[in-house]
Design an enzyme around this catalytic site. Structure first.
Site, short mmCIF file in Angstrom:
data_model
loop_
_atom_site.label_atom_id
_atom_site.label_comp_id
_atom_site.label_asym_id
_atom_site.label_seq_id
_atom_site.Cartn_x
_atom_site.Cartn_y
_atom_site.Cartn_z
CG HIS A 1 -1.67 1.24 1.47
ND1 HIS A 1 -3.01 1.37 1.18
CD2 HIS A 1 -1.29 2.45 1.97
CE1 HIS A 1 -3.41 2.59 1.49
NE2 HIS A 1 -2.38 3.27 1.98
CD GLU A 2 1.66 3.74 3.76
OE1 GLU A 2 1.96 4.78 3.14
OE2 GLU A 2 0.65 3.65 4.48
CG HIS B 1 0.34 6.15 -0.81
ND1 HIS B 1 -0.83 6.71 -1.29
CD2 HIS B 1 0.02 5.57 0.38
CE1 HIS B 1 -1.81 6.49 -0.42
NE2 HIS B 1 -1.33 5.79 0.58
CD GLU C 1 -4.91 6.42 1.88
OE1 GLU C 1 -5.00 5.22 2.23
OE2 GLU C 1 -3.89 7.10 2.04
CG HIS D 1 -7.55 7.32 5.47
ND1 HIS D 1 -6.99 8.57 5.64
CD2 HIS D 1 -6.53 6.49 5.18
CE1 HIS D 1 -5.68 8.49 5.49
NE2 HIS D 1 -5.37 7.23 5.21
#
Length: 510
Positions: free
Chosen positions: A349-350, A353, A373, A437
């Site tokens: 996920h990170e 980004h 997100e 989020h």
């Protein structure tokens, strides 16, 4: 007739009943004559319907980028300008087939007329000082991990106020990690925008690469690692990819400049003290391999850039985040959270980004921020597809913890799953930049619907294609739907495109 770039501009007629109900819309090939000849010029915007403002002001647009994909489709990115200055408006993208036919135009088509309402009266130095003042800092009192903390300082037009601003980007690690975008009015020095963009949840040929083993948070597993040996020490530096992968230990500090590359006297990184670093190093390599092998993307930036991971950030920090340059992992408070590097979905996920930053550049507010997100969540699933959950591995209570996210059932974990549940929150830090989020559950559910209709392999390809070629930085949910439809059509045909539409309509995005 001649234009500045290309000769022979053709004006195209459109089919009737074209609906331009939303600000950011798209035009499909069914609305363009099949014999259109692409001009690689802003004049292509003359092919738009009369209801599109961009049609009448096509001369105000400049081509920023041109990319040809593996299908032979060329993608042009255009931006509005005035008096030589670009705006912070959304882009317009024009997509041209190998036989020079426009197949798709998308972005904010209701833009074009722009009149600057101020003059440049303060200096760049003054603007930078005011930017630091706006966040309660000074340039002398912040520390950057690499180079000057002032990363950008260009003059652009703030599209909301029609005023020239210094668009300043500040990245530093001390007194706290931050990645600020600040717009300073070029005439008055007023702050028109201020946002911390943190996305949460030299080689020497004589140095040889070595195989190593390590144990992460799961002490039952030994992870194969690529390390580098210098003199008598082994370092968590992976040189087996075009882009270097390095893992640093912050020793509970928050300034990345204090980070030291994790090292050991042997190539066995099995002691508990190495577990967070082992997980971060191993998963960073797996994420690199995923994007390289599945999407032919060389590292996160597509150019073989380095991936730097920092573990033991702060004291009992319940977070992991991409700060615009590197990824930082907290250790968790042990009561609610384990070290954040131990979850492959979170690492995926990170680091996604970063992929988003270098491709569509989805702005981190409102619906574009929720898409940011969501795409990070969805690719977290693609990278670790054994379940539909994001982050459960770091939660001490496991599936009982309400802070994990579910792509399949967002509403089970305090997220919206349908547009009827959408919340228009303030574009502030307290409002989670417009609920990025909470509202990301809606596109997450649409992704789940798509995967169940088309399968993971097809869905991950069309999602990456949409992210790389079709989405614009201010894309809304409707834009994402259309971008994904077009990507599906490119790759798999009309039936797949229809299924994508159904997946989004099921969550209230029409």
């Amino acid at each position: 007739m001649k234009s500045k770039l290309i000769c022979i501009i053709m004006v195209i007629a459109f089919q009737a009943h074209f609906n331009m109900a939303v600000k950011a819309d798209s035009v499909g090939e069914e609305r363009l004559r099949n014999n259109i000849q692409a001009k690689r010029n802003p004049a292509d915007l003359k092919t738009l319907p009369d209801s599109c403002e961009a049609k009448d002001f096509y001369k105000n647009f400049k081509i920023l980028d041109m990319t040809k994909d593996k299908l032979g489709v060329t993608h042009y990115t255009l931006a509005l300008s005035s008096d030589g200055y670009l705006t912070d408006n959304d882009e317009i993208k024009v997509h041209v087939t190998p036989d020079n036919k426009i197949t798709f135009i998308n972005g904010d088509l209701q833009q074009g007329q722009l009149r600057i309402t101020n003059q440049i009266k303060i200096t760049e130095k003054n603007a930078i000082e005011k930017a630091f003042e706006a966040i309660g800092q000074s340039e002398a009192h912040v520390k950057s991990y690499i180079g000057n903390p002032v990363k950008e300082k260009e003059i652009i037009i703030n599209s909301r106020t029609k005023r020239l601003v210094y668009n300043i980007k500040l990245i530093f690690a001390e007194p706290e990690v931050a990645s600020w975008i600040i717009q300073v009015d070029a005439e008055t020095g007023a702050i028109l925008k201020k946002q911390n963009m943190l996305s949460e949840v030299e080689r020497a040929d004589t140095h040889k690469d070595f195989q190593a083993l390590g144990k992460g948070a799961n002490r039952l597993l030994q992870r194969p690692l690529h390390v580098m040996k210098i003199n008598d020490l082994f370092y968590l530096v992976d040189r087996t990819h075009k882009g270097l992968i390095r893992t640093f230990d912050l020793n509970h500090k928050t300034d990345a400049s204090f980070g030291k590359v994790v090292s050991n006297k042997t190539n066995m990184f099995t002691d508990p003290e190495f577990s967070s670093a082992v997980d971060a190093h191993f998963y960073a390599s797996e994420v690199y391999d995923y994007y390289k092998n599945v999407h032919q993307l060389e590292s996160l930036d597509g150019k073989g850039g380095e991936i730097d991971s920092f573990v033991h950030y702060g004291l009992n920090c319940n977070n992991a985040f991409w700060d615009g340059r590197e990824i930082l992992y907290g250790d968790g408070d042990k009561k609610n959270f384990k070290p954040f590097s131990c979850a492959k979905t979170i690492v995926g996920h990170e680091l996604t980004h970063a992929v988003i930053q270098y491709s569509a550049g989805l702005e981190y507010e409102g619906q574009s921020g929720a898409l940011n997100e969501s795409f990070a969540d969805v690719f977290g699933y693609f990278i670790a597809p054994n379940h539909w959950l994001i982050g459960e591995d770091v939660c001490v209570r496991g599936l009982r913890d309400g802070r994990i996210r579910s792509i399949k059932d967002p509403d089970k974990y305090n997220q919206a799953a349908h547009m009827k549940d959408y919340e228009s929150l303030p574009i502030t830090e307290e409002g989670d930049w417009g609920g990025v989020h909470f509202n990301s559950g809606i596109p997450n559910k649409a992704a789940y619907n798509t995967i169940t209709k088309l399968g993971k392999e097809k869905t991950e390809q069309l999602y990456f294609r949409a992210l790389k070629y079709y989405l614009t930085k201010k894309a809304q949910f409707t834009d994402a739907k259309k971008a994904l439809q077009q990507a599906a059509k490119d790759l798999y045909g009309e039936d797949a495109s229809k299924k994508v539409a159904e997946a989004w309509e099921a969550v209230g995005v029409n």
